[in-house]
Write a protein that holds these residues in place. Structure first.
Motif, PDB file in Angstrom:
ATOM      1  N   THR A  49       2.165 -32.950  39.272  1.00 43.83           N
ATOM      2  CA  THR A  49       3.231 -33.016  40.265  1.00 43.83           C
ATOM      3  C   THR A  49       2.868 -32.198  41.499  1.00 43.83           C
ATOM      4  OG1 THR A  49       4.834 -33.333  38.491  1.00 43.83           O
ATOM      5  CG2 THR A  49       5.708 -32.750  40.644  1.00 43.83           C
ATOM      6  N   ILE A  50       2.187 -31.080  41.314  1.00 39.53           N
ATOM      7  CA  ILE A  50       1.717 -30.301  42.468  1.00 39.53           C
ATOM      8  C   ILE A  50       0.740 -31.135  43.285  1.00 39.53           C
ATOM      9  CG2 ILE A  50       0.354 -28.297  43.196  1.00 39.53           C
ATOM     10  CD1 ILE A  50       1.600 -26.782  40.801  1.00 39.53           C
ATOM     11  N   LEU A  51      -0.155 -31.835  42.617  1.00 48.83           N
ATOM     12  CA  LEU A  51      -1.107 -32.705  43.320  1.00 48.83           C
ATOM     13  C   LEU A  51      -0.385 -33.799  44.108  1.00 48.83           C
ATOM     14  CD1 LEU A  51      -3.883 -33.050  40.604  1.00 48.83           C
ATOM     15  CD2 LEU A  51      -4.078 -31.860  42.808  1.00 48.83           C
ATOM     16  N   ILE A  52       0.621 -34.414  43.510  1.00 49.41           N
ATOM     17  CA  ILE A  52       1.387 -35.463  44.182  1.00 49.41           C
ATOM     18  C   ILE A  52       2.137 -34.884  45.380  1.00 49.41           C
ATOM     19  CG2 ILE A  52       3.339 -37.069  43.937  1.00 49.41           C
ATOM     20  CD1 ILE A  52       2.373 -37.385  40.947  1.00 49.41           C
ATOM     21  N   ALA A  53       2.773 -33.728  45.196  1.00 46.66           N
ATOM     22  CA  ALA A  53       3.524 -33.094  46.280  1.00 46.66           C
ATOM     23  C   ALA A  53       2.597 -32.757  47.452  1.00 46.66           C
ATOM     24  CB  ALA A  53       4.232 -31.842  45.772  1.00 46.66           C
ATOM     25  N   CYS A  54       1.439 -32.190  47.150  1.00 47.16           N
ATOM     26  CA  CYS A  54       0.487 -31.837  48.203  1.00 47.16           C
ATOM     27  C   CYS A  54      -0.027 -33.080  48.919  1.00 47.16           C
ATOM     28  CB  CYS A  54      -0.672 -31.025  47.631  1.00 47.16           C
ATOM     29  SG  CYS A  54      -0.189 -29.351  47.168  1.00 47.16           S
ATOM     30  N   ASP A  55      -0.227 -34.151  48.173  1.00 46.71           N
ATOM     31  CA  ASP A  55      -0.654 -35.412  48.779  1.00 46.71           C
ATOM     32  C   ASP A  55       0.429 -35.930  49.722  1.00 46.71           C
ATOM     33  OD1 ASP A  55      -2.592 -37.616  48.968  1.00 46.71           O
ATOM     34  OD2 ASP A  55      -0.999 -38.789  48.009  1.00 46.71           O
ATOM     35  N   CYS A  56       1.674 -35.865  49.304  1.00 46.86           N
ATOM     36  CA  CYS A  56       2.796 -36.294  50.161  1.00 46.86           C
ATOM     37  C   CYS A  56       2.861 -35.456  51.434  1.00 46.86           C
ATOM     38  CB  CYS A  56       4.128 -36.162  49.423  1.00 46.86           C
ATOM     39  SG  CYS A  56       4.391 -37.372  48.124  1.00 46.86           S
ATOM     40  N   LEU A  57       2.564 -34.168  51.306  1.00 48.76           N
ATOM     41  CA  LEU A  57       2.632 -33.262  52.449  1.00 48.76           C
ATOM     42  C   LEU A  57       1.365 -33.278  53.302  1.00 48.76           C
ATOM     43  CD1 LEU A  57       4.246 -30.240  50.587  1.00 48.76           C
ATOM     44  CD2 LEU A  57       5.335 -31.599  52.398  1.00 48.76           C
ATOM     45  N   GLY A  58       0.288 -33.841  52.760  1.00 48.87           N
ATOM     46  CA  GLY A  58      -0.978 -33.869  53.482  1.00 48.87           C
ATOM     47  C   GLY A  58      -1.635 -32.503  53.577  1.00 48.87           C
ATOM     48  N   VAL A  59      -1.470 -31.697  52.511  1.00 51.51           N
ATOM     49  CA  VAL A  59      -2.062 -30.356  52.497  1.00 51.51           C
ATOM     50  C   VAL A  59      -3.066 -30.227  51.361  1.00 51.51           C
ATOM     51  CG1 VAL A  59      -0.030 -29.287  53.556  1.00 51.51           C
ATOM     52  CG2 VAL A  59      -0.207 -29.375  51.070  1.00 51.51           C
ATOM     53  N   ASP A  60      -3.955 -29.274  51.498  1.00 52.29           N
ATOM     54  CA  ASP A  60      -4.955 -28.976  50.476  1.00 52.29           C
ATOM     55  C   ASP A  60      -4.246 -28.447  49.231  1.00 52.29           C
ATOM     56  OD1 ASP A  60      -7.084 -28.070  48.933  1.00 52.29           O
ATOM     57  OD2 ASP A  60      -7.897 -26.746  50.483  1.00 52.29           O
ATOM     58  N   PRO A  61      -4.418 -29.077  48.086  1.00 56.81           N
ATOM     59  CA  PRO A  61      -3.714 -28.623  46.881  1.00 56.81           C
ATOM     60  C   PRO A  61      -4.298 -27.372  46.233  1.00 56.81           C
ATOM     61  CG  PRO A  61      -5.093 -30.495  46.350  1.00 56.81           C
ATOM     62  CD  PRO A  61      -5.179 -30.306  47.842  1.00 56.81           C
ATOM     63  N   ARG A  62      -5.531 -27.008  46.584  1.00 59.49           N
ATOM     64  CA  ARG A  62      -6.197 -25.895  45.880  1.00 59.49           C
ATOM     65  C   ARG A  62      -5.417 -24.582  45.921  1.00 59.49           C
ATOM     66  NH1 ARG A  62     -11.977 -26.332  48.449  1.00 59.49           N
ATOM     67  NH2 ARG A  62     -10.603 -26.645  50.224  1.00 59.49           N
ATOM     68  N   PRO A  63      -4.974 -24.112  47.082  1.00 56.81           N
ATOM     69  CA  PRO A  63      -4.237 -22.842  47.051  1.00 56.81           C
ATOM     70  C   PRO A  63      -2.920 -22.942  46.280  1.00 56.81           C
ATOM     71  CG  PRO A  63      -4.356 -23.701  49.302  1.00 56.81           C
ATOM     72  CD  PRO A  63      -5.203 -24.567  48.443  1.00 56.81           C
ATOM     73  N   TRP A  64      -2.279 -24.107  46.326  1.00 59.92           N
ATOM     74  CA  TRP A  64      -1.022 -24.296  45.601  1.00 59.92           C
ATOM     75  C   TRP A  64      -1.258 -24.278  44.100  1.00 59.92           C
ATOM     76  CZ3 TRP A  64       3.372 -24.033  48.319  1.00 59.92           C
ATOM     77  CH2 TRP A  64       3.301 -24.265  49.689  1.00 59.92           C
ATOM     78  N   LEU A  65      -2.328 -24.920  43.657  1.00 58.32           N
ATOM     79  CA  LEU A  65      -2.648 -24.941  42.231  1.00 58.32           C
ATOM     80  C   LEU A  65      -3.008 -23.547  41.718  1.00 58.32           C
ATOM     81  CD1 LEU A  65      -4.762 -28.218  42.181  1.00 58.32           C
ATOM     82  CD2 LEU A  65      -2.528 -27.891  41.086  1.00 58.32           C
ATOM     83  N   ILE A  66      -3.788 -22.824  42.509  1.00 48.59           N
ATOM     84  CA  ILE A  66      -4.178 -21.473  42.091  1.00 48.59           C
ATOM     85  C   ILE A  66      -2.959 -20.560  42.061  1.00 48.59           C
ATOM     86  CG2 ILE A  66      -5.537 -19.444  42.708  1.00 48.59           C
ATOM     87  CD1 ILE A  66      -7.629 -21.453  43.869  1.00 48.59           C
ATOM     88  N   GLN A  67      -2.100 -20.664  43.088  1.00 46.63           N
ATOM     89  CA  GLN A  67      -0.908 -19.819  43.116  1.00 46.63           C
ATOM     90  C   GLN A  67       0.030 -20.163  41.963  1.00 46.63           C
ATOM     91  OE1 GLN A  67      -0.340 -17.101  45.268  1.00 46.63           O
ATOM     92  NE2 GLN A  67       1.144 -16.767  43.633  1.00 46.63           N
ATOM     93  N   ALA A  68       0.154 -21.438  41.623  1.00 46.31           N
ATOM     94  CA  ALA A  68       0.988 -21.831  40.486  1.00 46.31           C
ATOM     95  C   ALA A  68       0.450 -21.226  39.197  1.00 46.31           C
ATOM     96  CB  ALA A  68       1.047 -23.352  40.373  1.00 46.31           C
TER      97      ALA A  68
END
Length: 112
Positions: A49-68
């Motif tokens: 879901t983080i990957l999908i959200a980041c794709d929708c936002l057009g942002v790099d998912p790596r920092p979000w995944l690491i922070q999660a």
């Protein structure tokens, strides 16, 4: 302090003109119950879901995944490693942005 999932919800709501949590559940392909739990700080998005959200936002998912993962992590050693990776990623992103700005400036003003 907001969790990664709550931050992503806020960003998605902003991007979609303040849409309802029900609409966000539909956009992300998760249950409304999951969205409401997350908005109340009682749950977290899965990696998918983080990957999908980041794709929708057009942002790099790596920092979000690491922070999660940092949000979930209990091991001090693992937290230290994840924090170092996140810091390295931030530094690399900063260098990349600086490089793009430099190319832009040199490209535009290099003839002077």
């Amino acid at each position: 302090m907001k969790t990664v999932s709550q931050e992503l919800l806020t960003l998605l709501q902003t991007q979609h003109d303040g849409c309802s949590l029900y609409a966000l559940a539909d956009i992300l392909g998760v249950t409304t119950q999951n969205i409401y739990r997350i908005s109340n700080g009682q749950g977290q998005f899965s990696t998918d879901t983080i990957l999908i959200a980041c794709d929708c936002l057009g942002v790099d998912p790596r920092p979000w995944l690491i922070q999660a993962e940092l949000d979930r992590c209990k091991s001090p050693k693992r937290r230290q490693i994840l924090q170092r990776i996140l810091a390295d990623l931030d530094t690399a992103a900063g260098r990349a942005i600086a490089g793009v700005v430099l190319v832009f400036l040199v490209g535009d003003f290099g003839g002077f």
